[in-house]
Motif scaffolding. Structure first.
Motif, PDB file in Angstrom:
ATOM      1  N   GLU A 115      -5.811   2.250   2.738  1.00 24.63           N
ATOM      2  CA  GLU A 115      -4.909   3.400   2.779  1.00 24.63           C
ATOM      3  C   GLU A 115      -4.810   3.967   4.189  1.00 24.63           C
ATOM      4  O   GLU A 115      -3.735   4.295   4.681  1.00 24.63           O
ATOM      5  CB  GLU A 115      -5.404   4.469   1.790  1.00 24.63           C
ATOM      6  N   ALA A 125       1.517   4.482  -5.116  1.00 27.06           N
ATOM      7  CA  ALA A 125       0.876   5.762  -4.815  1.00 27.06           C
ATOM      8  C   ALA A 125       1.168   6.768  -5.901  1.00 27.06           C
ATOM      9  O   ALA A 125       1.962   6.536  -6.798  1.00 27.06           O
ATOM     10  CB  ALA A 125       1.371   6.280  -3.477  1.00 27.06           C
ATOM     11  N   VAL A 130       0.839  -1.205   0.000  1.00 30.47           N
ATOM     12  CA  VAL A 130       0.000   0.000   0.000  1.00 30.47           C
ATOM     13  C   VAL A 130       0.868   1.247   0.000  1.00 30.47           C
ATOM     14  O   VAL A 130       0.608   2.208  -0.722  1.00 30.47           O
ATOM     15  CB  VAL A 130      -0.951  -0.004   1.218  1.00 30.47           C
ATOM     16  N   ARG A 132      -6.193   6.921  -4.113  1.00 24.66           N
ATOM     17  CA  ARG A 132      -6.453   5.534  -3.718  1.00 24.66           C
ATOM     18  C   ARG A 132      -7.937   5.196  -3.904  1.00 24.66           C
ATOM     19  O   ARG A 132      -8.287   4.106  -4.326  1.00 24.66           O
ATOM     20  CB  ARG A 132      -6.049   5.318  -2.253  1.00 24.66           C
ATOM     21  N   HIS A 158      -1.181   3.078   5.260  1.00 28.20           N
ATOM     22  CA  HIS A 158      -0.334   4.245   5.011  1.00 28.20           C
ATOM     23  C   HIS A 158      -0.451   5.282   6.116  1.00 28.20           C
ATOM     24  O   HIS A 158       0.541   5.738   6.658  1.00 28.20           O
ATOM     25  CB  HIS A 158      -0.653   4.907   3.663  1.00 28.20           C
ATOM     26  N   ARG A 218      -2.827  11.429  -2.034  1.00 30.56           N
ATOM     27  CA  ARG A 218      -2.672   9.974  -1.977  1.00 30.56           C
ATOM     28  C   ARG A 218      -4.000   9.287  -1.710  1.00 30.56           C
ATOM     29  O   ARG A 218      -4.373   8.320  -2.359  1.00 30.56           O
ATOM     30  CB  ARG A 218      -1.717   9.610  -0.828  1.00 30.56           C
ATOM     31  N   PHE A 219      -4.692   9.808  -0.701  1.00 31.10           N
ATOM     32  CA  PHE A 219      -5.934   9.173  -0.271  1.00 31.10           C
ATOM     33  C   PHE A 219      -6.989   9.241  -1.370  1.00 31.10           C
ATOM     34  O   PHE A 219      -7.657   8.245  -1.677  1.00 31.10           O
ATOM     35  CB  PHE A 219      -6.434   9.838   1.017  1.00 31.10           C
TER      36      PHE A 219
END
Lengths: 232, 208
Positions: free
Chosen positions: B158, A59, A55, B60, B162, B56-57
């Motif tokens: 995520e 990205a 994960v 995702r 992350h 990023r989020f």
């Protein structure tokens, strides 16, 4: 004593957060104790670390926030014009005046400039309206065929009607010789009835009128109050 | 009885983080207060601080890099609008990511209805020719599997792996019960294993 299936299931559901280090002390202790006894959960914990790595690695490439931030700020400024105006330098009288709808496009750089720059600009614009090349003449020589030493550049309020305009002109015995140009400036010639024209006195009388926005001598030498360095 | 533990379990404590500190301690709330007073410099500061994580989020959840900035800006516009009336009920990050989640999910649902997923090229290549599999690193296969999860599951992946968020915070962010968060990631993990096997062929070993 063997743990119950319930305890195993509970711990299994907590493993992702045991791996990311966010459990509180009570739950962390409970998971750790179960891991000692349960090989299946230990394998799953290993798996957790692999998934976490996957994960984290897949990205969006990093980039600067500035272009997008500028877009957001523009959106906010467009939505809240009042707030944007409050943040900007307060508009001068002249920038407001030149921004009025009837005024022709005006170089925005001049909008915030002082009255001195405006005097020169109105002069050059008034003059350009009749002779495109004369701007240079105006700036280099005291007078030309087109602009008399007795000429005044006059800008009146938009509310001034023809009758009021004539009344203003009558105060100084002036007549319009040019204009209005694109910004509404007239070139007004003061009648030389006999002796020398009192240009300074005429300008003072005009400036005393509430609906006279600008009154300045048309030629540089007729503006002794500006001094040599400041004359256009 | 240990006093600190008892205190942290008291029912009347204000909204607090897992370690017991109140959410208001998050220094970003001071920024939000300034934003509430229409301070654009504070907004810019908060924006820069959260931009990477938000991008990023959102990516995702949507799988669409081209729409990320639009969603981030729509999110921060909500922050700007709501800042005057918002009180610390979570960390600021949780609050902002929650707004972004709802916007990103809407975008993901729109594209799920209207478009063929353009990001499956590698998946297709893997499926077309198993002998090419060795060209792909394990993390690329994992990334392809991740992309095939439903957006709701990708979001939780995520946030857990992350952003390393606690399940309590994720529940706040998603607006759902804590148990839903736990089971959602459990199902996501199970589905990920199945996808891995599908992408690498039944004979290959899953990453477990």
């Amino acid at each position: 004593m063997p743990e119950s299936t319930d305890a195993h299931d509970t711990v299994q559901l907590l493993l992702p957060w045991f791996a990311n280090g966010s459990l509180d002390d009570t739950e962390r202790t409970r998971v750790a104790a179960h891991l000692e006894a349960c090989a299946a959960c230990r394998r799953q914990l290993e798996d957790e670390r692999r998934v976490a790595a996957a994960v984290r690695e897949s990205a969006l490439p990093g980039r600067s926030p500035e272009p997008a931030l500028a877009g957001l700020m523009a959106t906010i400024a467009a939505r809240e014009p009042a707030a944007a105006k409050a943040a900007a330098p307060s508009p001068t009288f002249w920038s407001r005046w030149f921004a009025r709808p009837s005024a022709a496009p005006w170089p925005m750089a001049l909008a915030g400039a002082g009255a001195l720059a405006l005097v020169a600009s109105v002069g050059s614009l008034a003059f350009r309206a009749q002779a495109p090349n004369a701007y240079h003449v105006l700036s280099l020589t005291p007078a030309s065929k087109a602009v008399d030493a007795n000429d005044i550049h006059l800008v009146m309020a938009p509310s001034v009607d023809p009758a009021r305009r004539d009344a203003i002109l009558a105060i100084v015995d002036g007549r319009i010789v040019d204009g209005p140009n694109s910004v509404g400036a007239y070139t007004v010639r003061i009648a030389a009835s006999g002796g020398p024209v009192d240009l300074t006195g005429a300008l003072d009388r005009l400036r005393g009128q509430p609906d006279v926005l600008l009154a300045e001598a048309a030629t540089p030498l007729a503006m002794p109050h500006l001094g040599p360095d400041l004359a256009p | 009885m240990e006093l600190p533990a008892a205190a942290s379990l008291a029912p009347d404590t204000p909204p607090a983080q897992a370690d017991g500190r109140p959410f208001a301690d998050d220094p970003d709330w001071a920024l939000v207060a300034r934003i509430g007073r229409r301070d654009q410099a504070a907004l810019a500061l908060l924006y820069r601080r959260h931009y990477d994580r938000l991008c990023r989020f959102v990516y995702r959840v949507t799988n669409d890099a081209s729409g990320v900035d639009d969603i981030v800006n729509a999110t921060m516009l909500v922050v700007w609008d709501k800042a005057p009336a918002t009180t610390p009920q979570s960390r600021v990050t949780t609050w902002i990511l929650g707004i972004a989640y709802r916007k990103a999910l809407k975008a993901a649902e729109r594209s799920r209805r209207t478009e063929h997923d353009p990001l499956d090229e590698m998946d297709d290549a893997i499926a077309a020719d198993d002998s090419d599999l060795r060209r792909f690193e394990a993390d690329e296969v994992a990334a392809a599997a991740l992309r095939r999860l439903p957006p709701e599951q990708r979001a939780v992946m995520e946030l857990v792996y992350h952003d390393q968020m606690a399940y309590q915070d994720i529940a706040t962010l998603l607006g759902c019960p804590e148990n839903t968060v736990k089971t959602r990631i459990f199902h996501a993990r199970r589905k990920l294993r199945a996808l891995w096997r599908e992408l690498t062929g039944a004979a290959a070993t899953a990453p477990a």
